[in-house]
Design a protein around this motif. Sequence first.
Motif, PDB file in Angstrom:
ATOM      1  N   UNK A 162       0.797  -1.227   0.000  1.00  0.00           N
ATOM      2  CA  UNK A 162       0.000   0.000   0.000  1.00  0.00           C
ATOM      3  C   UNK A 162       0.836   1.287   0.000  1.00  0.00           C
ATOM      4  N   UNK A 163       1.940   1.383   0.766  1.00  0.00           N
ATOM      5  CA  UNK A 163       2.717   2.629   0.708  1.00  0.00           C
ATOM      6  C   UNK A 163       3.187   2.975  -0.701  1.00  0.00           C
ATOM      7  N   UNK A 164       3.638   1.967  -1.447  1.00  0.00           N
ATOM      8  CA  UNK A 164       4.059   2.227  -2.819  1.00  0.00           C
ATOM      9  C   UNK A 164       2.914   2.596  -3.732  1.00  0.00           C
ATOM     10  N   UNK A 165       1.732   2.012  -3.455  1.00  0.00           N
ATOM     11  CA  UNK A 165       0.553   2.343  -4.249  1.00  0.00           C
ATOM     12  C   UNK A 165       0.154   3.793  -4.033  1.00  0.00           C
ATOM     13  N   UNK A 166       0.173   4.245  -2.788  1.00  0.00           N
ATOM     14  CA  UNK A 166      -0.162   5.641  -2.503  1.00  0.00           C
ATOM     15  C   UNK A 166       0.904   6.596  -3.039  1.00  0.00           C
ATOM     16  N   UNK A 167       2.145   6.177  -2.991  1.00  0.00           N
ATOM     17  CA  UNK A 167       3.229   7.044  -3.433  1.00  0.00           C
ATOM     18  C   UNK A 167       3.292   7.151  -4.953  1.00  0.00           C
ATOM     19  N   UNK A 168       2.593   6.233  -5.673  1.00  0.00           N
ATOM     20  CA  UNK A 168       2.638   6.235  -7.128  1.00  0.00           C
ATOM     21  C   UNK A 168       1.529   7.029  -7.769  1.00  0.00           C
ATOM     22  N   UNK A 169       0.408   6.397  -8.165  1.00  0.00           N
ATOM     23  CA  UNK A 169      -0.613   7.089  -8.962  1.00  0.00           C
ATOM     24  C   UNK A 169      -1.198   8.340  -8.322  1.00  0.00           C
ATOM     25  N   UNK A 170      -1.684   8.258  -7.083  1.00  0.00           N
ATOM     26  CA  UNK A 170      -2.343   9.424  -6.505  1.00  0.00           C
ATOM     27  C   UNK A 170      -1.342  10.539  -6.190  1.00  0.00           C
ATOM     28  N   UNK A 171      -0.193  10.201  -5.636  1.00  0.00           N
ATOM     29  CA  UNK A 171       0.792  11.226  -5.312  1.00  0.00           C
ATOM     30  C   UNK A 171       1.328  11.887  -6.584  1.00  0.00           C
ATOM     31  N   UNK A 172       1.546  11.087  -7.632  1.00  0.00           N
ATOM     32  CA  UNK A 172       2.053  11.643  -8.891  1.00  0.00           C
ATOM     33  C   UNK A 172       1.025  12.558  -9.535  1.00  0.00           C
ATOM     34  N   UNK A 173      -0.254  12.150  -9.497  1.00  0.00           N
ATOM     35  CA  UNK A 173      -1.311  12.988 -10.062  1.00  0.00           C
ATOM     36  C   UNK A 173      -1.405  14.319  -9.327  1.00  0.00           C
ATOM     37  N   UNK A 174      -1.331  14.276  -8.008  1.00  0.00           N
ATOM     38  CA  UNK A 174      -1.400  15.505  -7.221  1.00  0.00           C
ATOM     39  C   UNK A 174      -0.188  16.389  -7.481  1.00  0.00           C
ATOM     40  N   UNK A 175       0.980  15.780  -7.571  1.00  0.00           N
ATOM     41  CA  UNK A 175       2.201  16.555  -7.804  1.00  0.00           C
ATOM     42  C   UNK A 175       2.164  17.248  -9.159  1.00  0.00           C
ATOM     43  N   UNK A 176       1.833  16.499 -10.203  1.00  0.00           N
ATOM     44  CA  UNK A 176       1.811  17.083 -11.545  1.00  0.00           C
ATOM     45  C   UNK A 176       0.712  18.138 -11.650  1.00  0.00           C
ATOM     46  N   UNK A 177      -0.446  17.871 -11.072  1.00  0.00           N
ATOM     47  CA  UNK A 177      -1.532  18.850 -11.093  1.00  0.00           C
ATOM     48  C   UNK A 177      -1.131  20.116 -10.358  1.00  0.00           C
ATOM     49  N   UNK A 178      -0.528  19.979  -9.182  1.00  0.00           N
ATOM     50  CA  UNK A 178      -0.133  21.137  -8.400  1.00  0.00           C
ATOM     51  C   UNK A 178       0.917  21.983  -9.086  1.00  0.00           C
ATOM     52  N   UNK A 179       1.901  21.333  -9.703  1.00  0.00           N
ATOM     53  CA  UNK A 179       2.963  22.081 -10.370  1.00  0.00           C
ATOM     54  C   UNK A 179       2.460  22.749 -11.639  1.00  0.00           C
ATOM     55  N   UNK A 180       1.655  22.040 -12.424  1.00  0.00           N
ATOM     56  CA  UNK A 180       1.247  22.559 -13.730  1.00  0.00           C
ATOM     57  C   UNK A 180       0.004  23.445 -13.683  1.00  0.00           C
ATOM     58  N   UNK A 181      -0.884  23.224 -12.704  1.00  0.00           N
ATOM     59  CA  UNK A 181      -2.138  23.972 -12.658  1.00  0.00           C
ATOM     60  C   UNK A 181      -2.338  24.765 -11.379  1.00  0.00           C
ATOM     61  N   UNK A 182      -1.485  24.569 -10.393  1.00  0.00           N
ATOM     62  CA  UNK A 182      -1.562  25.343  -9.169  1.00  0.00           C
ATOM     63  C   UNK A 182      -2.746  24.977  -8.294  1.00  0.00           C
ATOM     64  N   UNK A 183      -3.081  25.888  -7.381  1.00  0.00           N
ATOM     65  CA  UNK A 183      -4.153  25.620  -6.423  1.00  0.00           C
ATOM     66  C   UNK A 183      -5.501  25.459  -7.101  1.00  0.00           C
ATOM     67  N   UNK A 184      -5.726  26.195  -8.175  1.00  0.00           N
ATOM     68  CA  UNK A 184      -7.003  26.065  -8.886  1.00  0.00           C
ATOM     69  C   UNK A 184      -7.168  24.647  -9.422  1.00  0.00           C
ATOM     70  N   UNK A 185      -6.103  24.066  -9.943  1.00  0.00           N
ATOM     71  CA  UNK A 185      -6.163  22.704 -10.430  1.00  0.00           C
ATOM     72  C   UNK A 185      -6.403  21.706  -9.321  1.00  0.00           C
ATOM     73  N   UNK A 186      -5.786  21.934  -8.160  1.00  0.00           N
ATOM     74  CA  UNK A 186      -5.991  21.029  -7.032  1.00  0.00           C
ATOM     75  C   UNK A 186      -7.411  21.124  -6.493  1.00  0.00           C
ATOM     76  N   UNK A 187      -7.984  22.345  -6.487  1.00  0.00           N
ATOM     77  CA  UNK A 187      -9.371  22.488  -6.043  1.00  0.00           C
ATOM     78  C   UNK A 187     -10.322  21.778  -7.000  1.00  0.00           C
ATOM     79  N   UNK A 188     -10.054  21.887  -8.309  1.00  0.00           N
ATOM     80  CA  UNK A 188     -10.890  21.192  -9.295  1.00  0.00           C
ATOM     81  C   UNK A 188     -10.749  19.684  -9.145  1.00  0.00           C
ATOM     82  N   UNK A 189      -9.537  19.219  -8.862  1.00  0.00           N
ATOM     83  CA  UNK A 189      -9.306  17.789  -8.643  1.00  0.00           C
ATOM     84  C   UNK A 189     -10.125  17.299  -7.453  1.00  0.00           C
TER      85      UNK A 189
END
Length: 313
Positions: free
Chosen positions: A72-99
């Motif tokens: 489970x730690x690797x599962x959480x560190x992969x898809x969901x963490x990567x999606x949040x990281x890329x969304x946050x860097x590329x779209x900022x807080x507005x993207x995270x709120x939409x997510x």
Amino acid sequence: MTTHAPPENAPHPPRRSRGGTLARHPVTWFFALAFGLSWLAWTPYILSGNGLGVWHFTFPGGGLGSQLLGVLPGAYLGPIASALLVTGVSEGRAGLRAWRRRMTSFRVSWLWYAAVLVAVPAALTLSTAALSGTGPVLPSAAVLVAYLPGLVLQMVTTGLAEEPGWREFAMPRLQHRHGALRATLIVGPLWGAWHLPLFLTEWGGGPHVGLLEPVEFLATTVAFSVVMTWLFNRSGESMPLVMLLHTSVNNYFSTAWSEVFPSASSRTTAHAFLLASVTGAVILLVATRGRLGLREGRGGGVAKDLGGTPSAV
């Protein structure tokens, strides 16, 4: 390649000034990070006594404990963490709120939830019966009582760890560029390949697992992804519903299957899942003529008929 206007709920294209190459190639970065972070985090589990046995350490708690502590730690560190990281860097807080809004979108007719809760056990029971030649047995009261709590546990572990990446992040972006079927044929194999190191552990029957098991698993993820894409599109990109579909399969096999088919071989689960997935995929591909619930003229997003009936295609 036909260019479509982005749907209302598609992720907004990031500004070039934010995030550099990550903002210009978010899907590529997402998959690279999802694979890299998960595989790195799974290394101790793979090398432990639960896997290759290189390290003289075994994760405690039996099968459930090793999955919670090792997988489970690797599962959480992969898809969901990567999606949040890329969304946050590329779209900022507005993207995270939409997510966050998309992840908590429960505004779907209750018929969808009822259909998934009934259809998944029914399909897997029928496919197992067809393959094993034996009829199902009514499970004990303890299994029936444990079924819903088990499903909730699966939702907050497997469902929450994986689907915010594969379906919520990757699918809308890939559908906007490639359409539903091509996007599915990208996500499906990559989703399956992400699991491959786990076949060296007890999770996948390793460490001496044969070639057939991972190949069958990859075929299943591709076929099941067709079903997932259709539900994703037809339900208005409802992530809770998509997570429910995914985890209902896991929960049925882990909670009820062995009591429903006490004489069937454990390997039958993989065959039954493949048969049910391929059958569902073929039916949906024919019924939708490959559109998989995506309206014509739209490269991403879905029909907005959230109150539609589950039988509509």
